[in-house]
Design a protein around this motif. Sequence first.
Motif, PDB file in Angstrom:
ATOM      1  N   VAL A 589      17.320  40.770   3.912  1.00 29.53           N
ATOM      2  CA  VAL A 589      16.355  39.763   3.467  1.00 29.53           C
ATOM      3  C   VAL A 589      14.931  40.230   3.763  1.00 29.53           C
ATOM      4  O   VAL A 589      14.035  40.140   2.905  1.00 29.53           O
ATOM      5  N   ASP A 590      14.714  40.755   4.974  1.00 29.18           N
ATOM      6  CA  ASP A 590      13.372  41.238   5.329  1.00 29.18           C
ATOM      7  C   ASP A 590      12.965  42.411   4.441  1.00 29.18           C
ATOM      8  O   ASP A 590      11.811  42.494   3.998  1.00 29.18           O
ATOM      9  N   GLY A 591      13.917  43.321   4.185  1.00 29.79           N
ATOM     10  CA  GLY A 591      13.602  44.458   3.323  1.00 29.79           C
ATOM     11  C   GLY A 591      13.253  44.027   1.913  1.00 29.79           C
ATOM     12  O   GLY A 591      12.285  44.521   1.318  1.00 29.79           O
ATOM     13  N   ASN A 592      14.047  43.084   1.384  1.00 28.46           N
ATOM     14  CA  ASN A 592      13.758  42.591   0.034  1.00 28.46           C
ATOM     15  C   ASN A 592      12.439  41.827  -0.007  1.00 28.46           C
ATOM     16  O   ASN A 592      11.702  41.892  -1.001  1.00 28.46           O
ATOM     17  N   ARG A 593      12.148  41.109   1.077  1.00 28.72           N
ATOM     18  CA  ARG A 593      10.879  40.379   1.112  1.00 28.72           C
ATOM     19  C   ARG A 593       9.702  41.356   1.089  1.00 28.72           C
ATOM     20  O   ARG A 593       8.702  41.132   0.393  1.00 28.72           O
ATOM     21  N   GLN A 594       9.824  42.449   1.823  1.00 32.18           N
ATOM     22  CA  GLN A 594       8.753  43.447   1.820  1.00 32.18           C
ATOM     23  C   GLN A 594       8.602  44.087   0.445  1.00 32.18           C
ATOM     24  O   GLN A 594       7.484  44.309  -0.033  1.00 32.18           O
ATOM     25  N   ARG A 595       9.759  44.369  -0.208  1.00 28.71           N
ATOM     26  CA  ARG A 595       9.676  44.941  -1.555  1.00 28.71           C
ATOM     27  C   ARG A 595       9.033  43.967  -2.533  1.00 28.71           C
ATOM     28  O   ARG A 595       8.241  44.367  -3.402  1.00 28.71           O
ATOM     29  N   LEU A 596       9.379  42.682  -2.400  1.00 27.75           N
ATOM     30  CA  LEU A 596       8.766  41.680  -3.269  1.00 27.75           C
ATOM     31  C   LEU A 596       7.264  41.586  -3.025  1.00 27.75           C
ATOM     32  O   LEU A 596       6.479  41.442  -3.966  1.00 27.75           O
ATOM     33  N   GLU A 597       6.874  41.650  -1.747  1.00 28.08           N
ATOM     34  CA  GLU A 597       5.443  41.590  -1.447  1.00 28.08           C
ATOM     35  C   GLU A 597       4.713  42.794  -2.027  1.00 28.08           C
ATOM     36  O   GLU A 597       3.613  42.666  -2.567  1.00 28.08           O
ATOM     37  N   THR A 598       5.340  43.981  -1.924  1.00 31.36           N
ATOM     38  CA  THR A 598       4.728  45.178  -2.508  1.00 31.36           C
ATOM     39  C   THR A 598       4.628  45.049  -4.024  1.00 31.36           C
ATOM     40  O   THR A 598       3.601  45.375  -4.634  1.00 31.36           O
ATOM     41  N   LEU A 599       5.726  44.557  -4.627  1.00 28.93           N
ATOM     42  CA  LEU A 599       5.733  44.379  -6.079  1.00 28.93           C
ATOM     43  C   LEU A 599       4.702  43.343  -6.509  1.00 28.93           C
ATOM     44  O   LEU A 599       4.004  43.519  -7.511  1.00 28.93           O
ATOM     45  N   ALA A 600       4.597  42.257  -5.734  1.00 27.24           N
ATOM     46  CA  ALA A 600       3.628  41.215  -6.069  1.00 27.24           C
ATOM     47  C   ALA A 600       2.202  41.738  -5.972  1.00 27.24           C
ATOM     48  O   ALA A 600       1.347  41.411  -6.813  1.00 27.24           O
ATOM     49  N   ALA A 601       1.936  42.569  -4.949  1.00 35.87           N
ATOM     50  CA  ALA A 601       0.588  43.138  -4.814  1.00 35.87           C
ATOM     51  C   ALA A 601       0.262  44.043  -6.004  1.00 35.87           C
ATOM     52  O   ALA A 601      -0.838  43.985  -6.562  1.00 35.87           O
TER      53      ALA A 601
END
Length: 666
Positions: A589-601
């Motif tokens: 979950v934390d890894g996917n959240r970081q990927r989503l944050e990177t993608l969102a940025a």
Amino acid sequence: MGVTSTVGMMFRALEGISRTGLSLLCGAAITAASGAAGAAESAPERVRDLDYGAVFYEYYQGNAFEALTRLAVAEERGGIEGHGDYPQLVRGGLMLSYGMTREAKAVFEQLLKDNVSGSTRNQAWFYLGKVFYLEGDSQLAQEALGRVDAQLLKDDEPDLFHEWLYLKGQLALATGDRVGMQEILADLPADGLWHAYLTYNLAVRHLSSGQSGKAIDEFSGLVGKLRFPDEDQEDFSERVALRERALLSLGQLHFQQGNYGEARRSLSQISLDSVFSDQALFHLAVAASSEKDHGITLQALNILQERPLFTPWLQQVPYARAFVIEELGEKRQALEAYRQAGEHYEALLASLALQRSELTEQQILAALRPGGPQDPAGSLLELGAADIASDPYGRLAVEPSAFSLANLLATEAFQLALRDLYELYRLSRSLDVWQGQMESFDVMLATRERQRRERIAETRAALAEQQADQWLVRQKKYNERIEQALAEEDHAFFMTAEQMELLATIEAVEARLLILPDDERMAGYRQKIRRIRAYFDWWLAEEYPVNRWEAQKQLRGLNQAMEEFTRRKADIEQEMAEDDRTEALAQRVDGNRQRLETLAAGLDEVVAEARRALVQHVDAELENQQNQVRSYLREARLAQARLSDEIFRNAGGSAQLNSPDTGGQP
């Protein structure tokens, strides 16, 4: 005045020769059959895989991106069962309909490398040829389309077969193969839209090569063929629009040749509610003016002036109307018309300047509204709020609510920029949904942790009730005692229950005989019990191996049960001490959240760039419109000054004219 091209509600004709070397007419029939449409319409009647059904549901909702996503998820889960190679054709078709020509090409090329059925291979060649055609590579398109088995395609997919003929006809036009073109027209159904579009393109081809006579013949034949379309036909509106487009082209062509009467007859057949009525009215006015029929000219211009002047080229109508009034000899009315035209252009310039100074993405969207029939009148365009109808290439079905964007909306560059921004907004909304789902995972993890603590407490209480430690102590004592008995060959320890009961009886009898008088009768009893005791000892020694084996068997069973108990108890203790699965899920979950944050940025940066591109398109168009309107204003003011001076001279200098340019002086 050449044959102009326009982007209409039903179809689009591209002016001139494209980089493929031919002039296209892209219609709704083309876009409806583009990409995945051909694949989707020929899908099996019964969907044998639930995921496959979900893919087609999204496709028929107009959500090509969601359809591609579901197809990718289905493939990740092990693929789609029961449909052979067809899902890959659908995947390539969806990519093609989404404008992803390179990705679609890779899919079709891979299908041709794989061991697929003859029908799939045939359709893959067709779609690959279509990809090359859309990319403008005529040679590769011709080679790929030439690999198609025409009879097999006709049997499997009649609609694709007709489109295949159309594409080959377009390529024949590009190479000047007139014989091949005529053969293709003969093979296409004469009453079909593919035949009509190809005929139109053939006429445009004649026109581009200077053969105006042949172009007129083709346009005239097409108009006659489409004269009485069947209202019950699904493509009725498209046929009517194509006929009126041909009438407009025919009228313009007659006008070029100075045949104003024929031009007027062609243009007058276009209905007033047609998408081409503005152009038809304006050209009708010009043709009537050329024949000095100023009454008809003024009537057409008056109708146009009562309409919203959406497209910039129609802004010449106020000036043209004043000019016609002047030609009719009404000098003072013409002067007033020139004055009104000048005021109109000044107000328009001020409005355009204000729009440019306040130009933002919100201002642009406020000047557009959804154009689909499902959208209520006056509804606002909100790219991030709701799905908007679009064609198979992603171009949005929107209409301008301000004339300044009408011409810009017709350009491919603006359509693509608007499409890209819309798709980015949709992706942003998807990211918001995914981030919301990530938050729900946090709640789920917290709930699982609370439930875990409760289960651990219950488990520890259950273990305490079972007194596991005492069972382990007893097991150890049993093992030690049996090992000791085995070492000492203690026969009595391994006695069965029956033997123990018999031994107790013997010992009780012996004890009783000890306290009885020592007489002859008792001596007989004592002799008898000694014989019983001897027999018992012999029996016990005889049964010792069996009894020992039985005890060892039970001990082994006990030990195995206790080992299983101990192992499970250790697993439970470890499970209570560590929670690897929950920790692994939390890490995912934390890894996917970081990927989503990177993608969102990264998405935020791309969205900002798309906004800038859209604003730049609109700003450039508004600047171009300002330049056009300035020229109209200049001509209107010059005409106003000229006419004012003429009226003043004719009046002998006694007339006082109120002219905005001269401060009330003539």
